[in-house]
Design an enzyme around this catalytic site. Structure first.
Site, PDB file in Angstrom:
ATOM      1  N   TYR A 191      12.216  -4.239  -6.817  1.00  0.00           N
ATOM      2  CA  TYR A 191      10.898  -3.906  -7.365  1.00  0.00           C
ATOM      3  C   TYR A 191       9.725  -3.190  -7.059  1.00  0.00           C
ATOM      4  O   TYR A 191       9.314  -2.392  -7.685  1.00  0.00           O
ATOM      5  CB  TYR A 191      10.094  -5.437  -7.529  1.00  0.00           C
ATOM      6  CG  TYR A 191       8.695  -5.426  -8.150  1.00  0.00           C
ATOM      7  CD1 TYR A 191       8.724  -5.105  -9.636  1.00  0.00           C
ATOM      8  CD2 TYR A 191       7.724  -5.872  -7.425  1.00  0.00           C
ATOM      9  CE1 TYR A 191       7.360  -4.811 -10.275  1.00  0.00           C
ATOM     10  CE2 TYR A 191       6.396  -5.787  -8.175  1.00  0.00           C
ATOM     11  CZ  TYR A 191       6.279  -5.206  -9.465  1.00  0.00           C
ATOM     12  OH  TYR A 191       5.372  -5.275  -9.867  1.00  0.00           O
ATOM     13  N   GLY A 221      -0.286   0.410  -5.080  1.00  0.00           N
ATOM     14  CA  GLY A 221      -1.740  -0.219  -4.721  1.00  0.00           C
ATOM     15  C   GLY A 221      -2.842   0.324  -5.872  1.00  0.00           C
ATOM     16  O   GLY A 221      -2.864   1.490  -5.815  1.00  0.00           O
ATOM     17  N   CYS A 254       0.816  -1.219  -0.070  1.00  0.00           N
ATOM     18  CA  CYS A 254      -0.143  -0.066   0.230  1.00  0.00           C
ATOM     19  C   CYS A 254       1.010   1.345   0.224  1.00  0.00           C
ATOM     20  O   CYS A 254       2.032   1.202   0.435  1.00  0.00           O
ATOM     21  CB  CYS A 254      -0.838  -0.106   1.200  1.00  0.00           C
ATOM     22  SG  CYS A 254      -1.901  -1.329   1.482  1.00  0.00           S
ATOM     23  N   ASN A 257       0.206   0.898   5.802  1.00  0.00           N
ATOM     24  CA  ASN A 257       1.110  -0.028   4.737  1.00  0.00           C
ATOM     25  C   ASN A 257       2.014  -1.091   5.544  1.00  0.00           C
ATOM     26  O   ASN A 257       2.705  -0.825   6.486  1.00  0.00           O
ATOM     27  CB  ASN A 257       2.067   0.906   3.883  1.00  0.00           C
ATOM     28  CG  ASN A 257       3.121   0.001   3.260  1.00  0.00           C
ATOM     29  OD1 ASN A 257       4.322   0.674   2.928  1.00  0.00           O
ATOM     30  ND2 ASN A 257       2.884  -0.907   2.815  1.00  0.00           N
ATOM     31  N   GLY A 258       1.506  -2.425   5.453  1.00  0.00           N
ATOM     32  CA  GLY A 258       1.993  -3.334   5.927  1.00  0.00           C
ATOM     33  C   GLY A 258       1.351  -4.432   6.478  1.00  0.00           C
ATOM     34  O   GLY A 258       0.044  -4.606   6.007  1.00  0.00           O
TER      35      GLY A 258
END
Ligand code: SF4
Length: 486
Positions: free
Chosen positions: A261, A46, A20, A121-122
């Site tokens: 990435y 996202g 995210c 995020n996570g």
């Protein structure tokens, strides 16, 4: 633990999905507009949903939904409703909880102290365990995301001040995360103690900005100040920014896959430019895995900087042998058999003029399930390639990620099941070499992996998980998951 996994050949390109992206503004008259732009720059993290909550004199304004940032925040009406000089925003690819509207973030809750919006995020590795305890104690969850656990922990904290409640809640959570939160007078930003997920601080016209990546600062012309430190809670209010360290010091273990990435190449993460790191990774790969070839071809887009590094180091000319169609809409890519049959040609096509009769080195950043690589190698051959040598700019992915990245279960990871030569046979390449773990560390940390105290999280490559997998070890996941039934 993944909430939503599409078939490999239907998803963009079969890679692990980003987690995210989060963004926050404190003290700018155009807080929501800047947040929308910031989220737009973070869209690669996202694409399933997006949301913004702003605060304006006594009330919070929300606009959240399923879809892309550009579609959701393009209307003047929407932006006018998001008035206020502070805001938090979120783009989501679900890693826990499925893609349903009530899981869209920022999550908002009314507490005894007022409203709080939170964007995360996570992944909390003890999220299900905490959730189960909270439910036993009478908590009623509105969403199936682990983020809501933090809200309940804050609501039931015995502390009074918001900051103390947040610290109290954070101390009970284990996992890899970065989060931003907004109250009527404060913006919070926090990273997990090991700093697995990124979060940076910027300034714009005296306002303070928090963002997952620096590319989101660039889009609004904000100046990068610094990374939020691992384990640091930053508290931004009318007095300025102050920093709290709620956790004992820990060895930092930033996610190495951000370099491989996830992060955008124009971002600077943890002091290093992602584009440069990816070129260094490509150069390492060329030194470790040379090949007699006519051209170096990137698998676009994420294989591009690695292929450039490989080409420069090897002296083999770089050429665009694969053309990517940037206009493949997600709504078009539906998991029907008919569409699935079309495979990656929806997105990639061979550039015959470059490929025919050539020995090519195909550089990609990773192989997950292998379906994409198989189709791309096949595409090169049918375009007339004489030889196809695959070079992968990361070590084999042999383990799942439990830290907020959507990877398939271990059994579906090609490198967890097969030896390298078997993978080469499966994807149909004349040769296949992955970057070594030390090569990856030389390109990222500037030195080989310190096996006693590794410089990064590389659990999906090494199986060395730096944060306890409480829910997984608990062995009671099915029961806990039933709590999440929709
Ligand atoms: Fe990143 Fe892999 Fe660690 Fe997940 S397991 S945080 S993808 S390095």
């Amino acid at each position: 633990m993944d909430g939503h996994i599409l078939p490999d050949d239907i998803r963009d390109d079969g890679r692990p999905r980003d987690e995210c992206g989060v963004f926050a503004v404190f003290g700018h008259v155009d807080a929501a507009a800047h947040t929308a732009l910031g989220l737009h720059a973070l869209q690669h993290r996202g694409q399933e949903s997006a949301g913004i909550v702003s605060y304006e004199q006594g009330h919070f304004n929300t606009h959240c939904g399923l879809g892309l940032v550009g579609d959701m925040f393009s209307s003047q009406n929407v932006m006018e409703r998001l008035a206020g000089d502070s805001a938090v925003g979120h783009v989501r690819y679900s890693t826990t909880g499925s893609t349903i509207l009530r899981n869209v973030q920022p999550l908002f809750a009314e507490f005894s102290f007022g409203g709080l919006a939170i964007a995360h995020n996570g992944n909390f590795t003890n999220g299900y365990s905490l959730r189960r305890e909270l439910v036993m104690r009478g908590a009623i969850f509105q969403s199936t995301t682990d983020t809501e656990v933090l809200i309940h922990l804050m609501a039931t904290s015995s502390y009074h001040a918001v900051e103390d409640r947040m610290i109290d809640a954070l101390k009970q959570i284990e996992g890899a995360y970065s989060m931003v939160a907004l109250t009527n007078d404060t913006v919070f930003g926090v990273r997990d103690p090991l700093g697995v997920r990124p979060l940076v601080i910027g300034t714009l016209d005296g306002a303070m900005i928090l963002a997952s990546e620096t590319c989101a600062l660039d889009i609004i012309g904000a100046e990068f100040v610094r990374d939020v430190r691992p384990g640091e809670l930053v508290v931004i209010d009318a007095e300025g920014l102050h920093s709290v360290s709620p956790f004992p010091p820990a060895r930092h273990r930033f996610c190495v896959f951000e370099y491989i990435y996830f992060a955008r190449p124009d971002s600077v993460v943890e002091g290093s430019g992602v584009y440069d790191v990816r070129k260094r990774i490509g150069a390492e790969l060329a030194r470790e895995a040379p090949v007699d070839a006519d051209i170096v071809v990137p698998v676009p887009d994420s294989g591009t900087p690695g292929a450039m590094g490989y080409a420069v180091e090897s002296g083999i000319p770089y050429d665009l042998g694969i053309i990517r169609n940037h206009y493949v809409g997600r709504t078009f890519i539906e998991p029907t058999d008919q569409i699935r049959h079309l495979g990656v040609r929806l997105k990639h096509n061979a550039n015959r003029a470059s490929i025919a009769g050539k020995k090519i080195v195909l550089v990609d950043d990773s192989i997950v399930r292998g379906t994409t690589s198989t189709k791309i190698v096949e595409m090169m051959r049918s375009a007339g390639a004489a030889e196809v040598h695959m070079r992968i700019a990361s070590p084999p992915i042999t383990n799942s990620c439990y830290y907020g990245v959507d990877t398939p279960e271990k059994e579906k990871l090609l490198a967890a099941r097969l030896e390298i030569d078997e993978i080469a046979d499966t994807i149909g390449a004349d040769s296949l070499v992955y970057l070594s773990i030390d090569g990856l560390y030389r390109a990222t940390a500037g030195e080989p992996r310190d096996n006693e105290a590794p410089q990064f999280c590389d659990a999906c490559l090494s199986g060395d998980y730096p944060i306890r997998l409480v829910d997984l070890e608990d062995g009671d996941i099915p029961a806990q998951l039933s709590l999440l039934a929709e």
